[in-house]
Enzyme design. Structure first.
Site, short mmCIF file in Angstrom:
data_model
loop_
_atom_site.label_atom_id
_atom_site.label_comp_id
_atom_site.label_asym_id
_atom_site.label_seq_id
_atom_site.Cartn_x
_atom_site.Cartn_y
_atom_site.Cartn_z
N VAL A 145 0.82 -1.22 0.00
CA VAL A 145 0.00 0.00 0.00
C VAL A 145 0.85 1.26 0.00
O VAL A 145 2.04 1.24 0.30
CB VAL A 145 -0.97 0.01 1.20
N GLU A 146 0.21 2.40 -0.33
CA GLU A 146 0.85 3.71 -0.41
C GLU A 146 2.03 3.70 -1.37
O GLU A 146 3.06 4.33 -1.13
CB GLU A 146 1.30 4.19 0.98
N GLY A 147 1.90 2.97 -2.46
CA GLY A 147 2.99 2.85 -3.42
C GLY A 147 3.75 1.57 -3.18
O GLY A 147 4.47 1.44 -2.18
#
Length: 809
Positions: free
Chosen positions: A499-501
Site C-alpha cells: 500500500v501507499e505505493g
C-alpha cells in the site's frame, strides 16, 4: 617538476573545496606569474603555459565567448534529445519539500541541518493520551477475536475510538480534533499496531490520506467547517478511492471519469455539476465509510467551465447515500480484519462544490495527492513496521532466552544469535528512520522523497525482522491462536509492502527518479532551461547550470579519490570519538553517490527512466545514507548512551555495506565496462572498504535482547505491554522474569551435577536436589513455578475438530 606539482595542487585543492571558477582561475594565474618570474626554465615554456592558460581558462570565464564556443551547440543538441516532462511527472516534482536528500546529493552534506532539529518528544497532553485512552483501547482489543471470530473490531472498540478522538489526531482543535504532532501520531499507531494490526490500520486511514488531510490542506472554508467536525467526532467515517482494477500506480491510465454537465441534486434541477463513473478496489474502510473521496479524470466537452475539454485528475467528496454509489463486498487482506473493499459509482451526479477545494482545484488532483501522501508514507506505515520490529526485539529475545534445546537457551546458539542481531539492529534503524521524518514533518516540512525512502526502508526491514523472528519461534510462530503474537505480523508484511505505493515501484522509480530531478543541485535547472520557450533566456540559464554542473562533477571526482586513498580520515565532521568515523564515511559515500549519479545520467540519459535496476540501486544508496543519518541523530538524541553503541555501530556498518553493494552493482552494470571500472578506481581505489557487521559486534547486539536492560527498554519503547500471565506476550515476559530470578539456582544445580551429586539437570533433578538438601523447599517451589511459567510461555493453542474452540492441552 616542482612547478608542475604546484599547478596540479592548485587545481586539485580548488576542486576539492569547490572554489568559484573565477577564484581558482586567479589562483592559477598568480602561480603562472610566479612561474614566469622565478622558474629557471626556457622562455618558450613560459609562453606555452600562458598560451594554454589563455586558451582554456579565459574562454570559460568570459560568458559571451563561452556561450558561442561551447554552450550554444550543446544546448541545441539537448533540446533534440531531452524528453519532455509529463504533467503528472511535473506535479510529482512540485509536490512537497526538498530536504535532507538534497544534502546527500550534494556530496558535501551540511549536518547542522539535522543537528538543529529537536529530538522526537511528546507534550504532556500527548503522553497522557498514550498512557490513558490508547492504553485502554489496546486493553480492549482481542486480536484473535477480531481476525477469527468477528472479522471486525468490537462495537465497543469502534465507539471508544470515536468518543476519544482516535480518528481526529491530525484535525485542528478548532474543528474538534486533537491536533497532535506527527511524532505523536506515529507513537499512537505504533502502540496500537503492537497490539492489533487490524485496529492500527483502522486508526491510520482517517489520519492520513483519508480524506481529512486533503480537506485540511485544500478544502474550502465551507467544506472544512462542515466535514472536519464530523470526521473528528467519528460521525463520518472516511475512505479514499484511488486504485482501480485497471490503474494502480499509473494515474495517467485511470479510467474513472467525470463529465461537467447539468443535473438534479438534493431536490434541485438544473444544477451545474459532474456526472461520475468509477470502479475502485482495495479501499480501506470502504465497507463502513460514510464519506468517499474519489479521484477521477474530469472532462468538460460542453466547455461549461472553460475552453479546455480535458481538465485532468480531480478529487471530490461524495456521501455514501448519493444515488448511484455502490459499496461492494469486503476484501480480506492478508487474513486481517480491517475493513477493506471495492467502491463503484454509475452515473453519480454531484455539484461542483463537492470538488475538494472547489472549482479552483479542478485538474490539480495529482499534485494534491502527491502533497498529502506523505503522511501515510512517513507516519502510519513506518509506525506499523517499527511496532513489529520492537515486538520482535523484546519478545523474540525473551523467547530465545527461556526456550531451551540441549539444556541451553537457544539464544546462546550462534545461528539464533545471528537472527537476533538482525532483529535488534534493523529495529534500531527503523525506529531512528521513522522518528527523524516525523520530527521533520513537525517543523513544517513535507519531505516527499524522504517519505518514500522511509516507507520503503522500514517496510523492507520489517519483512526481514519478522521473518527472522519466525525462524526463531518456529512452530510457536506458525500455529495460529489467541496466544500467537507473531503470526499476524507475518501476515501483515505484504500489506505494508504493497500500500501507499508498492515497494518495487517506490524503489525502482520514485526515490531516485523523483529525488534526482528535485534534489540534484543542477539537473532540474538544466532541464527547465532546455524546455524554456524563451530560447535566449533558456540558453543563458543552461550555460550557468551546465558549467556549474561540470565543476561539481570535477570536484566530486577529486573528493572521491582523496577520500578513497585517505579512508576519509581528514574530513572535518561533527560527532564524538564513537560517531565521527561514521559521519566521515557518510560524507565519503555522499560524494560517491553524487559522482555516480552524474555518470549514470550522462551515460544513460533519458533511458535511465527505464533502467530500473540501475535507478533502484541508486535508490538503495540514497536510502541507506538517510538511514545512517537517522541512526546517528537517534543515538545523539537519546543521550549517546554507551550501552547503545553496539546498536549504532551495527546499523551504520550495515548501511555502509548496503551503500557499497549498491554502488558496486551500478558500476558493474553500466553499458561501458571501462567507465564502470574507472568509477570503481576513483571511488574504491583500495578495493572494498566496508564489510558486513562482524560476529563480535553481532554477539554484543544479540545479547542485548536476552534479558531486561536499559538499552532494550529504549529499543522497545512505545509498544503495548501486558503483565497478564495469560496474555500472548505477558506470559513470555512472566516466564523470563522467573527464569532470570532462578538463574542462580540453576547454576547451583549444574555445580551439583558436575560433582556427581545429581543424576541429571532435567526437571526430575529438582526433587532429587531438594531431597539431598542441595536446595531448600522454597527454592524448589521457585524452580517449579519458573518451569510451569516457561511451559505456559512456549505452548501453542490447540483446537477442537469442530471449530475454533480452544482445547486445554
Amino acid at each position: 617538476m616542482m612547478w608542475s606539482g604546484l599547478f596540479i595542487l592548485i587545481i586539485l585543492v580548488s576542486a576539492y573545496f569547490r572554489l568559484p571558477l573565477l577564484v581558482w582561475s586567479l589562483l592559477l594565474a598568480a602561480s603562472l606569474v610566479a612561474f614566469s618570474v622565478l622558474a629557471d626554465v626556457d622562455t618558450s615554456w613560459k609562453y606555452i603555459m600562458w598560451i594554454l592558460f589563455a586558451a582554456v581558462v579565459i574562454p570559460v570565464n568570459l560568458k559571451p565567448l563561452r556561450l558561442n564556443l561551447f554552450s550554444r551547440a550543446i544546448y541545441r543538441a539537448m533540446k533534440k534529445i531531452m524528453p519532455t516532462i509529463s504533467q503528472t511527472e511535473q506535479e510529482a516534482l512540485d509536490a512537497g519539500d526538498v530536504w535532507w536528500e538534497a544534502e546527500l546529493f550534494s556530496g558535501k552534506p551540511d549536518f547542522s541541518q539535522i543537528q538543529k532539529l529537536p529530538a522526537a518528544t511528546l507534550t504532556a497532553e500527548e503522553q497522557a493520551f498514550l498512557d490513558g485512552p490508547v492504553e485502554e483501547f489496546c486493553n480492549m482489543l482481542d486480536d484473535w477475536r477480531i481476525t477469527h471470530v468477528d472479522y471486525d473490531l468490537s462495537a465497543e472498540a469502534w465507539q471508544f475510538a470515536r468518543d476519544n478522538g482516535f480518528f481526529s489526531l491530525i484535525i485542528p482543535k478548532e474543528y474538534g480534533g486533537l491536533d497532535y504532532s506527527a511524532y505523536c501520531h506515529s507513537q499512537v499507531v505504533m502502540k496500537i499496531g503492537s497490539r492489533s494490526g487490524s485496529a492500527a490500520v483502522t486508526v491510520m486511514v482517517p489520519n492520513s490520506l483519508g480524506p481529512g488531510k486533503l480537506l485540511m490542506t485544500y478544502g474550502t472554508k465551507e467544506q472544512k467547517e462542515y466535514y472536519l467536525p464530523r470526521l473528528a467526532k467519528g460521525i463520518d467515517i472516511p475512505c479514499f478511492g484511488l486504485t482501480g482494477p485497471d490503474a494502480g500506480s499509473d494515474a495517467g491510465a485511470m479510467p474513472d471519469t467525470g463529465v461537467v454537465c447539468y443535473g438534479s441534486y438534493d431536490g434541485k434541477d438544473n444544477v451545474l455539476g459532474i456526472r461520475l463513473n468509477w470502479a475502485k478496489r482495495y479501499i480501506t474502510l470502504a465497507p463502513v465509510a460514510t464519506l468517499l473521496g474519489i479521484a477521477f479524470k474530469l472532462y468538460d466537452p460542453e466547455h461549461l467551465l472553460s475552453d479546455k475539454e480535458e481538465r485532468g485528475i480531480t478529487l471530490a467528496l461524495i456521501k455514501r447515500d448519493t444515488q448511484g454509489v455502490e459499496i461492494g463486498k469486503r476484501h480480506f487482506p492478508a487474513n486481517h480484519a480491517f475493513m477493506n473493499g471495492p467502491i463503484r459509482g454509475k452515473d453519480v451526479f454531484i455539484p461542483l462544490d463537492a470538488i475538494i477545494g472547489g472549482v479552483d482545484y479542478v485538474g490539480k488532483g495529482w499534485a494534491m495527492l502527491m502533497e498529502c501522501l506523505g503522511d501515510g508514507r512517513a507516519i502510519s506505515l513506518p509506525a506499523l513496521g517499527t511496532a513489529a520490529g520492537k515486538m520482535a526485539s523484546k519478545y523474540t529475545g525473551a523467547y530465545a532466552r527461556i526456550r531451551k534445546q540441549f539444556r541451553t537457551p537457544i539464544g546462546y546458539f550462534e545461528g539464533v544469535e545471528e537472527a537476533l542481531t538482525e532483529i535488534a539492529g534493523q529495529t534500531y534503524a527503523m525506529d531512528a528512520s521513522r522518528s527523524l521524518v516525523a520530527v521533520a514533518l513537525d517543523t513544517g516540512l513535507v519531505p516527499s522523497v524522504v517519505s518514500a525512502i522511509v516507507k520503503h526502508q522500514v517496510m523492507e526491514r520489517m519483512r526481514s525482522v519478522v521473518n527472522r523472528a519466525m525462524d526463531i519461534h518456529g512452530g510457536h510462530g506458525i500455529c495460529m491462536g489467541p496466544h500467537n503474537h507473531l503470526g499476524r505480523a507475518y501476515q501483515l508484511i505484504p500489506v505494508g509492502i504493497t500500500v501507499e505505493g508498492a515497494n518495487i515501484l517506490t524503489r525502482s522509480m520514485i526515490i531516485f527518479g523523483q529525488g534526482a530531478m528535485r534534489s540534484h543541485p543542477f539537473l532540474l535547472k538544466e532541464v527547465q532551461a532546455v524546455h524554456n520557450k524563451n530560447k535566449k533566456q533558456g540558453l543563458n540559464d543552461f550555460d550557468d547550470a551546465m558549467f556549474a554542473h561540470i565543476g561539481f562533477s570535477i570536484s566530486n571526482i577529486v573528493r572521491c579519490f582523496w577520500f578513497g586513498i585517505s579512508s576519509a580520515k581528514f574530513i572535518n565532521s561533527p560527532g564524538t570519538d564513537d560517531t565521527r568515523y561514521y559521519y566521515r564515511q557518510l560524507v565519503k559515500m555522499s560524494s560517491a553517490f553524487a559522482l555516480l549519479s552524474d555518470i549514470c545520467i550522462a551515460v544513460l540519459g533519458g533511458t535511465l527512466k527505464r533502467r530500473e535496476k540501475i535507478s533502484g540501486r541508486l535508490a538503495d544508496a540514497l536510502s541507506n545514507m538517510y538511514v545512517m543519518t537517522a541512526v546517528l541523530k537517534h543515538y545523539e538524541d537519546q543521550g549517546s548512551q554507551k550501552e547503545d553503541l553496539a546498536l549504532l555501530q551495527w546499523a551504520c556498518e550495515d548501511a555502509l555495506f548496503n551503500i557499497q553493494t549498491a554502488l558496486k552493482g551500478i558500476m558493474k552494470n553500466l553499458p561501458s565496462p571501462f567507465i564502470g571500472g574507472l568509477c570503481n578506481f576513483i571511488i574504491f581505489p583500495l578495493t572494498k572498504p566496508y564489510q558486513r557487521p562482524g560476529d563480535r559486534l553481532g554477539h554484543r547486539v544479540a545479547r542485548l535482547t536476552l534479558k531486561p536492560n536499559a538499552t532494550l527498554e529504549r529499543l522497545s519503547d512505545g509498544i503495548f505491554n501486558s503483565d497478564e500471565k495469560g496474555n500472548a506476550t505477558g506470559r513470555i515476559m512472566h516466564a523470563l522474569n522467573l527464569e532470570l530470578e532462578t538463574n542462580a539456582l540453576q547454576h547451583k544445580l549444574r555445580a551439583a551435577q558436575k560433582h556427581n551429586l545429581l543424576d541429571s539437570r532435567n526437571r526430575d533433578a529438582y526433587l532429587q536436589a531438594k531431597q539431598k538438601n542441595i536446595i531448600s523447599e522454597d527454592e524448589y517451589n521457585e524452580l517449579i513455578k519458573a518451569e510451569e511459567a516457561i511451559q505456559n510461555a512456549i505452548k501453542v493453542d490447540e483446537f477442537s475438530f469442530s471449530g475454533w474452540n480452544i482445547e486445554t492441552p
